[in-house]
Design a protein around this motif. Structure first.
Motif, mmCIF file in Angstrom:
data_model
loop_
_atom_site.group_PDB
_atom_site.id
_atom_site.type_symbol
_atom_site.label_atom_id
_atom_site.label_comp_id
_atom_site.label_asym_id
_atom_site.label_seq_id
_atom_site.Cartn_x
_atom_site.Cartn_y
_atom_site.Cartn_z
ATOM 1 N N ASN A 156 18.602 9.291 -0.745
ATOM 2 C CA ASN A 156 18.894 10.715 -0.549
ATOM 3 C C ASN A 156 19.522 11.262 -1.823
ATOM 4 O O ASN A 156 20.091 10.495 -2.598
ATOM 5 C CB ASN A 156 19.899 10.886 0.599
ATOM 6 N N PRO A 163 18.992 8.892 4.584
ATOM 7 C CA PRO A 163 17.747 9.025 5.343
ATOM 8 C C PRO A 163 17.522 7.850 6.298
ATOM 9 O O PRO A 163 17.731 6.697 5.930
ATOM 10 C CB PRO A 163 16.675 9.011 4.248
ATOM 11 N N HIS A 168 12.376 11.776 6.212
ATOM 12 C CA HIS A 168 13.601 12.253 5.546
ATOM 13 C C HIS A 168 13.502 12.056 4.031
ATOM 14 O O HIS A 168 13.904 12.913 3.257
ATOM 15 C CB HIS A 168 14.843 11.480 6.029
ATOM 16 N N ALA A 305 20.007 11.580 11.623
ATOM 17 C CA ALA A 305 18.857 12.437 11.947
ATOM 18 C C ALA A 305 19.324 13.729 12.621
ATOM 19 O O ALA A 305 18.849 14.824 12.316
ATOM 20 C CB ALA A 305 17.869 11.691 12.840
ATOM 21 N N ARG A 308 20.870 16.059 10.063
ATOM 22 C CA ARG A 308 19.819 16.732 9.293
ATOM 23 C C ARG A 308 19.166 17.848 10.100
ATOM 24 O O ARG A 308 18.945 18.945 9.579
ATOM 25 C CB ARG A 308 18.747 15.722 8.860
#
Ligand code: TXA
Ligand code: MG
Length: 343
Positions: A156, A163, A168, A305, A308
């Motif tokens: 990331n 991720p 992602h 997740a 995000r």
């Protein structure tokens, strides 16, 4: 393709399956100095040949990562550990390493003296290296095809949420990665626990996917002797452990740390489970839960997740329900503290 289509074309990294051909291709890419993103049981890593200084530097560039923040090095087996480390069999470190090896493959990294062949940037110039054997079959299959260790931080941009799916990674590190191996969603979901064996008793530098209690039991020390409370831990021990890390762009607080009367207009709640008592306390514009059954493993698996997803909703504030700091709860609360560091 019309001219207009090509103007709109956005470069996408190649997302590959876990077939032998894909693994062979990815290993060759690593050997030739390219960056390959791959799944581990904790989070997706952004890998480079740890012997290749210019490849490793590209990781720092791709992530926007400060050069003083060392990377974790991955190997496939106890035998391959000798590619990255240089541990004196007469030193206490060696015995501790053997004691902790029962957790491998798994979400544990140990800090030990480094192998001289490692590119200097991998360890940010330190004499030590953080190394682990990951428990994901795709990671292991890739690493077995390499005759060098693979340096891989989370895939990331620096300071963003790690991720836990190939998507992602593909959404953020587009230009820098030659391919992404897709191994499905990560089973653990938070980064490895890091233990330094440079001192004895060893010291837990980062809480992660292996509960600290299990490490204490295995080493036969009270946990208090291995882990310092975060506020007293000297920065220098874990160079990358800056206070603000893993943060979504949206402001985030842990439930209870901000009076409800101070909530802005659009607040989303990430509740521990569908049974959360917090659900009725405010007219949240979005609500999701971190687990269905209220267990920590599930929360770890879902946490990044969900963060995000909530970061895409245009909220003014994300409120996350916290938990007790025991077991995996230590890793969860550590990530939430960091995500909330901006207040
Ligand atoms: O689960 C994980 O550990 C993931 C996956 C991809 O394996 N990797 C990961 O790497 O989280 P990264 O780069 O985000 O974490 C590296 C951290 C550094 O920030 C630092 O805190 C610690 O590991 N570290 C690395 N080398 C060290 C060293 N020689 N001494 C002390 N701490 C070190
Ligand atoms: Mg990271």
């Amino acid at each position: 393709m019309s001219h207009g289509d090509s103007a709109r074309h956005v470069k996408q990294p190649r997302v590959l399956d876990d077939s032998p051909e894909s693994l062979e291709y990815a290993a060759k890419q690593l050997a030739s100095g390219q960056l390959v993103a791959f799944p581990t049981e904790t989070v997706y890593g952004l890998g480079a040949n740890a012997y290749d200084e210019s490849a490793v530097r590209r990781i720092f560039l791709a992530k926007g990562r400060p050069a003083h923040n060392p990377l974790i090095v991955h190997v496939a087996s106890w035998e391959q550990l000798a590619l990255a480390t240089c541990v004196d069999p007469a030193a206490p470190c060696w015995r501790r390493l053997q004691q902790l090896a029962i957790f491998w493959p798994g979400p544990l990294s140990v800090v030990v003296p480094r192998h001289p062949r490692l590119a200097p940037s991998v360890t940010a110039g330190l004499d030590s290296v953080a190394v682990r054997i990951p428990a994901h079959p795709v990671a292991l299959a890739l690493l077995r095809r390499c005759d060098f260790p693979v340096a891989a931080p989370s895939a990331n941009p620096s300071n963003y949420v790690s991720p836990t799916t190939a998507e992602h990674v593909a959404n953020q590190l587009v230009d820098e990665v030659s391919c992404i191996l897709d191994g499905g969603p990560c089973g653990v979901g938070v980064e490895s626990t890091i233990v330094s064996l440079l001192e004895d008793p060893p010291r837990i530098l980062r809480f992660g996917g292996l509960p600290a209690e299990q490490i204490a039991r295995q080493l036969q020390f009270p946990l208090g002797r291995l882990a310092m409370p975060p506020e007293t831990a000297p920065r220098i021990l874990a160079p990358g452990m800056l206070p603000e890390h893993y943060a979504p762009r949206t402001r985030l607080v842990i439930a209870g740390s901000l009076p409800l009367s101070n909530y802005p207009a659009r607040v989303g709640l990430l509740a521990w489970s569908p049974a959360s008592a917090l659900l009725d306390e405010h007219p949240y514009v979005s609500v999701a839960h971190l687990s269905l059954h209220g267990n920590e493993e599930e929360v770890c698996r879902n946490l990044f997740a969900r963060l995000r997803e909530f970061d895409q909703l245009g909220l003014d504030l994300i409120v996350v329900e916290g938990c007790e700091r025991t077991g995996l709860g230590r890793a969860i609360m550590d990530r939430l503290d960091r995500a909330a560091a901006r207040g």
